[in-house]
Design a protein around this motif. Sequence first.
Motif, PDB file in Angstrom:
ATOM      1  N   THR A 110      42.577  44.838  48.353  1.00 24.32           N
ATOM      2  CA  THR A 110      41.044  44.769  48.385  1.00 24.32           C
ATOM      3  C   THR A 110      41.077  44.728  46.896  1.00 24.32           C
ATOM      4  OG1 THR A 110      40.774  45.650  50.285  1.00 24.32           O
ATOM      5  CG2 THR A 110      38.951  45.635  48.727  1.00 24.32           C
ATOM      6  N   HIS A 111      41.823  45.423  45.844  1.00 22.83           N
ATOM      7  CA  HIS A 111      41.570  45.355  44.508  1.00 22.83           C
ATOM      8  C   HIS A 111      41.837  44.128  43.849  1.00 22.83           C
ATOM      9  CE1 HIS A 111      45.894  46.015  44.239  1.00 22.83           C
ATOM     10  NE2 HIS A 111      45.826  45.650  43.129  1.00 22.83           N
ATOM     11  N   VAL A 112      42.753  43.215  44.324  1.00 25.23           N
ATOM     12  CA  VAL A 112      42.798  42.023  43.701  1.00 25.23           C
ATOM     13  C   VAL A 112      41.643  40.983  44.045  1.00 25.23           C
ATOM     14  CG1 VAL A 112      44.544  39.826  43.799  1.00 25.23           C
ATOM     15  CG2 VAL A 112      45.296  42.355  43.961  1.00 25.23           C
ATOM     16  N   LEU A 113      41.330  41.149  45.352  1.00 28.62           N
ATOM     17  CA  LEU A 113      40.119  40.469  45.678  1.00 28.62           C
ATOM     18  C   LEU A 113      38.810  40.619  44.919  1.00 28.62           C
ATOM     19  CD1 LEU A 113      38.854  38.024  47.397  1.00 28.62           C
ATOM     20  CD2 LEU A 113      38.283  40.069  49.101  1.00 28.62           C
ATOM     21  N   VAL A 114      38.650  42.147  44.601  1.00 26.32           N
ATOM     22  CA  VAL A 114      37.534  42.517  43.937  1.00 26.32           C
ATOM     23  C   VAL A 114      37.487  42.325  42.412  1.00 26.32           C
ATOM     24  CG1 VAL A 114      36.302  44.512  42.949  1.00 26.32           C
ATOM     25  CG2 VAL A 114      37.132  44.361  45.434  1.00 26.32           C
ATOM     26  N   GLN A 115      38.980  42.164  41.896  1.00 29.18           N
ATOM     27  CA  GLN A 115      39.061  41.590  40.436  1.00 29.18           C
ATOM     28  C   GLN A 115      38.952  40.086  40.343  1.00 29.18           C
ATOM     29  OE1 GLN A 115      43.279  43.042  39.705  1.00 29.18           O
ATOM     30  NE2 GLN A 115      42.553  44.747  38.747  1.00 29.18           N
ATOM     31  N   VAL A 116      39.160  39.376  41.379  1.00 29.37           N
ATOM     32  CA  VAL A 116      38.886  37.728  41.111  1.00 29.37           C
ATOM     33  C   VAL A 116      37.402  37.832  41.260  1.00 29.37           C
ATOM     34  CG1 VAL A 116      39.191  35.589  42.585  1.00 29.37           C
ATOM     35  CG2 VAL A 116      41.267  37.404  42.027  1.00 29.37           C
ATOM     36  N   MET A 117      36.872  38.386  42.334  1.00 26.07           N
ATOM     37  CA  MET A 117      35.187  38.091  42.346  1.00 26.07           C
ATOM     38  C   MET A 117      34.458  38.630  41.277  1.00 26.07           C
ATOM     39  SD  MET A 117      34.698  39.510  46.326  1.00 26.07           S
ATOM     40  CE  MET A 117      33.032  39.273  46.085  1.00 26.07           C
ATOM     41  N   ASP A 118      34.962  39.669  40.280  1.00 30.31           N
ATOM     42  CA  ASP A 118      34.691  39.982  39.115  1.00 30.31           C
ATOM     43  C   ASP A 118      34.687  39.115  38.053  1.00 30.31           C
ATOM     44  OD1 ASP A 118      33.252  42.064  37.584  1.00 30.31           O
ATOM     45  OD2 ASP A 118      35.091  42.938  36.739  1.00 30.31           O
ATOM     46  N   GLN A 119      35.619  38.333  37.952  1.00 32.15           N
ATOM     47  CA  GLN A 119      35.912  37.366  37.000  1.00 32.15           C
ATOM     48  C   GLN A 119      35.217  36.157  37.163  1.00 32.15           C
ATOM     49  OE1 GLN A 119      37.860  37.464  34.054  1.00 32.15           O
ATOM     50  NE2 GLN A 119      37.881  39.703  34.831  1.00 32.15           N
ATOM     51  N   ILE A 120      35.075  35.950  38.598  1.00 29.39           N
ATOM     52  CA  ILE A 120      34.079  34.517  39.061  1.00 29.39           C
ATOM     53  C   ILE A 120      32.524  35.103  38.284  1.00 29.39           C
ATOM     54  CG2 ILE A 120      33.107  33.398  40.701  1.00 29.39           C
ATOM     55  CD1 ILE A 120      36.033  33.794  41.984  1.00 29.39           C
ATOM     56  N   ARG A 121      32.265  36.152  38.782  1.00 29.59           N
ATOM     57  CA  ARG A 121      30.773  36.610  38.325  1.00 29.59           C
ATOM     58  C   ARG A 121      30.701  36.721  36.774  1.00 29.59           C
ATOM     59  NH1 ARG A 121      29.831  40.852  42.955  1.00 29.59           N
ATOM     60  NH2 ARG A 121      29.207  39.432  44.433  1.00 29.59           N
ATOM     61  N   LEU A 122      31.731  37.138  36.066  1.00 28.39           N
ATOM     62  CA  LEU A 122      31.756  37.086  34.574  1.00 28.39           C
ATOM     63  C   LEU A 122      31.584  35.660  34.132  1.00 28.39           C
ATOM     64  CD1 LEU A 122      34.149  39.930  33.529  1.00 28.39           C
ATOM     65  CD2 LEU A 122      31.594  39.890  33.345  1.00 28.39           C
ATOM     66  N   ALA A 123      32.274  34.710  34.918  1.00 27.13           N
ATOM     67  CA  ALA A 123      31.998  33.436  34.646  1.00 27.13           C
ATOM     68  C   ALA A 123      30.588  32.741  34.733  1.00 27.13           C
ATOM     69  CB  ALA A 123      33.030  32.384  35.206  1.00 27.13           C
ATOM     70  N   GLY A 124      29.943  33.563  35.372  1.00 29.89           N
ATOM     71  CA  GLY A 124      28.229  33.090  35.762  1.00 29.89           C
ATOM     72  C   GLY A 124      27.930  32.468  36.853  1.00 29.89           C
ATOM     73  N   ILE A 125      28.823  32.700  37.796  1.00 26.65           N
ATOM     74  CA  ILE A 125      28.885  32.041  39.185  1.00 26.65           C
ATOM     75  C   ILE A 125      28.624  33.364  40.254  1.00 26.65           C
ATOM     76  CG2 ILE A 125      29.843  30.787  41.094  1.00 26.65           C
ATOM     77  CD1 ILE A 125      31.627  29.410  38.873  1.00 26.65           C
ATOM     78  N   THR A 126      27.407  33.451  40.658  1.00 24.63           N
ATOM     79  CA  THR A 126      26.944  34.566  41.499  1.00 24.63           C
ATOM     80  C   THR A 126      26.970  34.339  43.123  1.00 24.63           C
ATOM     81  OG1 THR A 126      24.586  33.895  41.571  1.00 24.63           O
ATOM     82  CG2 THR A 126      25.203  35.469  39.762  1.00 24.63           C
ATOM     83  N   ASN A 127      27.492  33.098  43.495  1.00 23.56           N
ATOM     84  CA  ASN A 127      27.356  32.882  44.926  1.00 23.56           C
ATOM     85  C   ASN A 127      28.843  32.357  45.366  1.00 23.56           C
ATOM     86  OD1 ASN A 127      27.313  30.631  43.600  1.00 23.56           O
ATOM     87  ND2 ASN A 127      25.560  29.451  44.739  1.00 23.56           N
ATOM     88  N   ALA A 128      29.560  32.931  45.006  1.00 24.09           N
ATOM     89  CA  ALA A 128      30.947  32.643  45.391  1.00 24.09           C
ATOM     90  C   ALA A 128      31.090  33.182  46.798  1.00 24.09           C
ATOM     91  CB  ALA A 128      31.954  33.414  44.751  1.00 24.09           C
ATOM     92  N   ALA A 129      32.051  32.286  47.731  1.00 29.03           N
ATOM     93  CA  ALA A 129      32.283  32.748  49.205  1.00 29.03           C
ATOM     94  C   ALA A 129      33.627  33.051  49.463  1.00 29.03           C
ATOM     95  CB  ALA A 129      31.450  31.065  49.980  1.00 29.03           C
ATOM     96  N   ILE A 130      33.696  33.719  50.594  1.00 28.95           N
ATOM     97  CA  ILE A 130      35.139  34.079  50.937  1.00 28.95           C
ATOM     98  C   ILE A 130      35.452  33.043  52.164  1.00 28.95           C
ATOM     99  CG2 ILE A 130      36.798  35.884  51.805  1.00 28.95           C
ATOM    100  CD1 ILE A 130      35.174  37.784  50.071  1.00 28.95           C
ATOM    101  N   ALA A 131      36.428  32.497  52.164  1.00 28.15           N
ATOM    102  CA  ALA A 131      37.116  31.827  52.987  1.00 28.15           C
ATOM    103  C   ALA A 131      37.383  32.423  54.404  1.00 28.15           C
ATOM    104  CB  ALA A 131      38.017  30.685  52.830  1.00 28.15           C
ATOM    105  N   THR A 132      37.023  32.044  55.364  1.00 34.08           N
ATOM    106  CA  THR A 132      37.629  32.881  56.768  1.00 34.08           C
ATOM    107  C   THR A 132      37.795  31.541  57.749  1.00 34.08           C
ATOM    108  OG1 THR A 132      35.182  32.909  57.511  1.00 34.08           O
ATOM    109  CG2 THR A 132      36.079  34.756  56.450  1.00 34.08           C
TER     110      THR A 132
END
Length: 137
Positions: A110-132
């Motif tokens: 989970t911590h890797v997923l949270v780090q990636v989501m954090d980096q994506i939000r820092l890039a200015g993208i707030t609507n990233a989705a998780i594939a299922t």
Amino acid sequence: MRRTTSRSTSDQISDIDMTPMLDIVFIMLIFFIVTTSFVKESGIDVNRPTAQTAEKKEQANIIVSIKANGEIWIDKRAVDVRAVRANVARLQAENPLGSVIIAADRDTKTHVLVQVMDQIRLAGITNAAIATETESK
């Protein structure tokens, strides 16, 4: 002599001019090249988790994949978690209408997923989705 002259003019008249047809073919080719959208793949396969509320999302042009061992892949190459922000920002600048999808393996920490989501939000993208995967009933 007259017959040979009349034959040569009739041969010239029966030739078909291919130029307009070639023009149309090239215009159609240019049209299809311009209107084609290319899907970028992350370069790896992951075992996505299942969800009952999974929805199909169209126009996902940026796919960030996370393997079970924590490797992060963007655009068919492995990247460090610190490079996710720059890569996603660059890909978003190339296609502003595209969205970001995180394809994380079901065994990803989970911590890797949270780090990636954090980096994506820092890039200015707030609507990233998780594939299922959709659950089979």
